[in-house]
Design a protein around this motif. Structure first.
Motif, PDB file in Angstrom:
ATOM      1  N   HIS A 140      38.351  57.522  18.593  1.00  0.00           N
ATOM      2  CA  HIS A 140      38.584  58.626  19.518  1.00  0.00           C
ATOM      3  C   HIS A 140      38.790  58.068  20.929  1.00  0.00           C
ATOM      4  O   HIS A 140      37.961  57.302  21.421  1.00  0.00           O
ATOM      5  N   ALA A 141      39.854  58.475  21.588  1.00  0.00           N
ATOM      6  CA  ALA A 141      40.154  57.968  22.926  1.00  0.00           C
ATOM      7  C   ALA A 141      39.342  58.678  23.998  1.00  0.00           C
ATOM      8  O   ALA A 141      39.188  59.901  23.976  1.00  0.00           O
ATOM      9  N   ALA A 142      38.853  57.880  24.944  1.00  0.00           N
ATOM     10  CA  ALA A 142      38.249  58.421  26.163  1.00  0.00           C
ATOM     11  C   ALA A 142      39.308  58.403  27.257  1.00  0.00           C
ATOM     12  O   ALA A 142      40.387  57.834  27.103  1.00  0.00           O
ATOM     13  N   ALA A 143      38.999  59.031  28.372  1.00  0.00           N
ATOM     14  CA  ALA A 143      39.936  59.094  29.490  1.00  0.00           C
ATOM     15  C   ALA A 143      40.159  57.706  30.082  1.00  0.00           C
ATOM     16  O   ALA A 143      39.299  56.817  29.982  1.00  0.00           O
ATOM     17  N   VAL A 144      41.315  57.516  30.686  1.00  0.00           N
ATOM     18  CA  VAL A 144      41.624  56.260  31.355  1.00  0.00           C
ATOM     19  C   VAL A 144      40.580  56.000  32.441  1.00  0.00           C
ATOM     20  O   VAL A 144      40.260  56.886  33.236  1.00  0.00           O
ATOM     21  N   GLY A 145      40.019  54.808  32.416  1.00  0.00           N
ATOM     22  CA  GLY A 145      38.999  54.447  33.387  1.00  0.00           C
ATOM     23  C   GLY A 145      37.581  54.697  32.923  1.00  0.00           C
ATOM     24  O   GLY A 145      36.629  54.277  33.579  1.00  0.00           O
ATOM     25  N   ALA A 146      37.413  55.352  31.771  1.00  0.00           N
ATOM     26  CA  ALA A 146      36.066  55.690  31.289  1.00  0.00           C
ATOM     27  C   ALA A 146      35.336  54.488  30.706  1.00  0.00           C
ATOM     28  O   ALA A 146      34.101  54.472  30.654  1.00  0.00           O
ATOM     29  N   LEU A 180      48.351  59.178  15.764  1.00  0.00           N
ATOM     30  CA  LEU A 180      47.217  60.107  15.810  1.00  0.00           C
ATOM     31  C   LEU A 180      46.952  60.610  17.232  1.00  0.00           C
ATOM     32  O   LEU A 180      45.898  61.186  17.503  1.00  0.00           O
ATOM     33  N   ALA A 181      47.906  60.389  18.125  1.00  0.00           N
ATOM     34  CA  ALA A 181      47.723  60.802  19.516  1.00  0.00           C
ATOM     35  C   ALA A 181      47.787  62.314  19.651  1.00  0.00           C
ATOM     36  O   ALA A 181      48.472  62.997  18.887  1.00  0.00           O
ATOM     37  N   ASN A 182      47.059  62.830  20.626  1.00  0.00           N
ATOM     38  CA  ASN A 182      47.093  64.260  20.935  1.00  0.00           C
ATOM     39  C   ASN A 182      47.002  64.410  22.451  1.00  0.00           C
ATOM     40  O   ASN A 182      45.913  64.332  23.029  1.00  0.00           O
ATOM     41  N   LYS A 183      48.138  64.648  23.078  1.00  0.00           N
ATOM     42  CA  LYS A 183      48.177  64.731  24.546  1.00  0.00           C
ATOM     43  C   LYS A 183      47.438  65.954  25.085  1.00  0.00           C
ATOM     44  O   LYS A 183      47.148  66.031  26.282  1.00  0.00           O
ATOM     45  N   ASP A 184      47.119  66.906  24.215  1.00  0.00           N
ATOM     46  CA  ASP A 184      46.419  68.113  24.657  1.00  0.00           C
ATOM     47  C   ASP A 184      44.897  67.972  24.622  1.00  0.00           C
ATOM     48  O   ASP A 184      44.179  68.903  25.003  1.00  0.00           O
ATOM     49  N   ASP A 185      44.412  66.835  24.161  1.00  0.00           N
ATOM     50  CA  ASP A 185      42.971  66.583  24.148  1.00  0.00           C
ATOM     51  C   ASP A 185      42.522  66.336  25.591  1.00  0.00           C
ATOM     52  O   ASP A 185      43.019  65.421  26.250  1.00  0.00           O
ATOM     53  N   PHE A 192      32.921  66.410  18.357  1.00  0.00           N
ATOM     54  CA  PHE A 192      32.485  67.394  17.365  1.00  0.00           C
ATOM     55  C   PHE A 192      32.632  68.829  17.868  1.00  0.00           C
ATOM     56  O   PHE A 192      32.324  69.774  17.136  1.00  0.00           O
ATOM     57  N   ASP A 193      33.069  69.002  19.101  1.00  0.00           N
ATOM     58  CA  ASP A 193      33.277  70.337  19.651  1.00  0.00           C
ATOM     59  C   ASP A 193      34.306  71.075  18.788  1.00  0.00           C
ATOM     60  O   ASP A 193      35.371  70.520  18.471  1.00  0.00           O
ATOM     61  N   PRO A 194      34.020  72.310  18.378  1.00  0.00           N
ATOM     62  CA  PRO A 194      34.944  73.042  17.494  1.00  0.00           C
ATOM     63  C   PRO A 194      36.373  73.141  18.032  1.00  0.00           C
ATOM     64  O   PRO A 194      37.322  73.229  17.253  1.00  0.00           O
ATOM     65  N   THR A 200      41.221  65.169  17.621  1.00  0.00           N
ATOM     66  CA  THR A 200      41.060  64.398  18.846  1.00  0.00           C
ATOM     67  C   THR A 200      42.233  63.442  19.057  1.00  0.00           C
ATOM     68  O   THR A 200      42.937  63.085  18.114  1.00  0.00           O
ATOM     69  N   ASP A 201      42.402  63.049  20.291  1.00  0.00           N
ATOM     70  CA  ASP A 201      43.376  62.020  20.621  1.00  0.00           C
ATOM     71  C   ASP A 201      42.817  60.690  20.117  1.00  0.00           C
ATOM     72  O   ASP A 201      41.751  60.250  20.552  1.00  0.00           O
ATOM     73  N   ARG A 202      43.527  60.061  19.190  1.00  0.00           N
ATOM     74  CA  ARG A 202      43.033  58.827  18.581  1.00  0.00           C
ATOM     75  C   ARG A 202      44.039  57.703  18.765  1.00  0.00           C
ATOM     76  O   ARG A 202      45.248  57.922  18.741  1.00  0.00           O
TER      77      ARG A 202
END
Length: 210
Positions: A140-146, A180-185, A192-194, A200-202
Motif C-alpha cells: 500500500h502506497a503512502a503519500a510522497v514524503g511520508a 494496481l495504482a489508484n490515483k483517487d486514493d 482497512f477503512d471501508p 488502495t493505491d498499490r
C-alpha cells in the motif's frame, strides 16, 4: 482480491515459472501459496513462510499452512516458520521471494519486537535468493514524503523509501508496475477503512539479485 487479468499480470511480473522455487512470506490465507503451487508444478517448490513474529496469532497461521500443505496435490508446498531474519536457514535457495502487502510491517513494533528490521530482512532475502533471483514487493502506497511514518498507523509506506532500502541491501530494481495504482486514493486513511479497503493505491517492484 484481484480479478483474473490482474492475477495473471502479477504472476508474469513476479516471473514465477514451472520448476521454480518460491518463498511466500507471511502467506495469510494461503491464496498465493496455492497459486504458486499450481504454477511451479511437481518440479518446483513453494515455501509458505510464516514469520515467528506472527505465529502466536489466534487464527493459528502456522497450523493453517501446515494443513494447506497436506491438501491433495500440494506435495510441492512446505510450511515453515522461523524468525524473519532466520528465513535463509529455514528454506532453500529460491528463484522468487514474494512479499504481498507486508513490507510496511517491517517498520512496525510487532515485527521489530524480536529484533528484525527491514535492513536485516532485506539482507536475509539477498542471502537466500539465487543469483538473478527476483524479490517482488507489492504494498500500500503512502503519500510522497511520508517515508515509514504511516507504517504503523495506516499500514502504508512510501514506494521510494522501499526502493532505497532494498537497493541498499545490494538489489537492483528490475521493473516496477502501476497495474494496481489508484490515483483517487487520498493516502491519508487506514487501508482497512471501508471507503478504500481493497482498492488502495498499490505499488509493485521487482528487484533482482545481481
Amino acid at each position: 482480491m484481484y480479478d483474473q487479468s490482474k492475477l495473471s499480470e502479477l504472476i508474469r511480473f513476479a516471473r514465477v515459472d514451472a520448476g521454480a522455487t518460491v518463498i511466500d512470506v507471511y502467506p495469510g490465507d494461503g491464496d498465493w501459496t496455492r497459486l504458486f503451487s499450481e504454477i511451479v508444478g511437481p518440479d518446483g517448490r513453494v515455501y509458505s513462510f510464516v514469520p515467528a513474529e506472527v505465529a502466536h496469532f489466534k487464527n493459528d497461521p502456522v497450523g493453517r499452512m501446515r494443513t494447506l500443505a497436506k491438501e491433495p496435490g500440494r506435495e510441492n508446498v512446505e510450511a515453515v516458520s522461523a524468525d524473519l531474519v532466520a528465513m535463509p536457514q529455514a528454506t532453500q535457495p529460491a528463484d522468487v521471494l514474494w512479499l504481498h502487502l507486508f513490507y510496511h510491517d517491517l517498520h512496525t513494533a510487532l515485527i521489530q519486537a524480536r529484533g528484525a528490521t527491514a535492513a536485516h530482512f532485506n539482507r536475509a532475502v539477498y542471502e537466500r535468493l539465487k543469483p538473478g533471483g527476483s524479490y517482488v514487493i507489492v504494498d500500500h502506497a503512502a503519500a510522497v514524503g511520508a517515508g515509514t511514518s504511516d507504517a504503523q498507523s495506516l499500514h502504508r509506506i512510501e514506494p521510494a523509501f522501499v526502493r532505497e532500502e532494498v537497493e541498499a541491501a545490494g538489489f537492483a530494481l528490475d521493473a516496477e508496475s502501476t497495474m494496481l495504482a489508484n490515483k483517487d486514493d487520498p493516502h491519508a486513511i487506514k487501508v482497512f477503512d471501508p471507503s478504500i479497503k481493497g482498492d488502495t493505491d498499490r505499488f509493485a517492484y521487482r528487484f533482482v539479485k545481481p
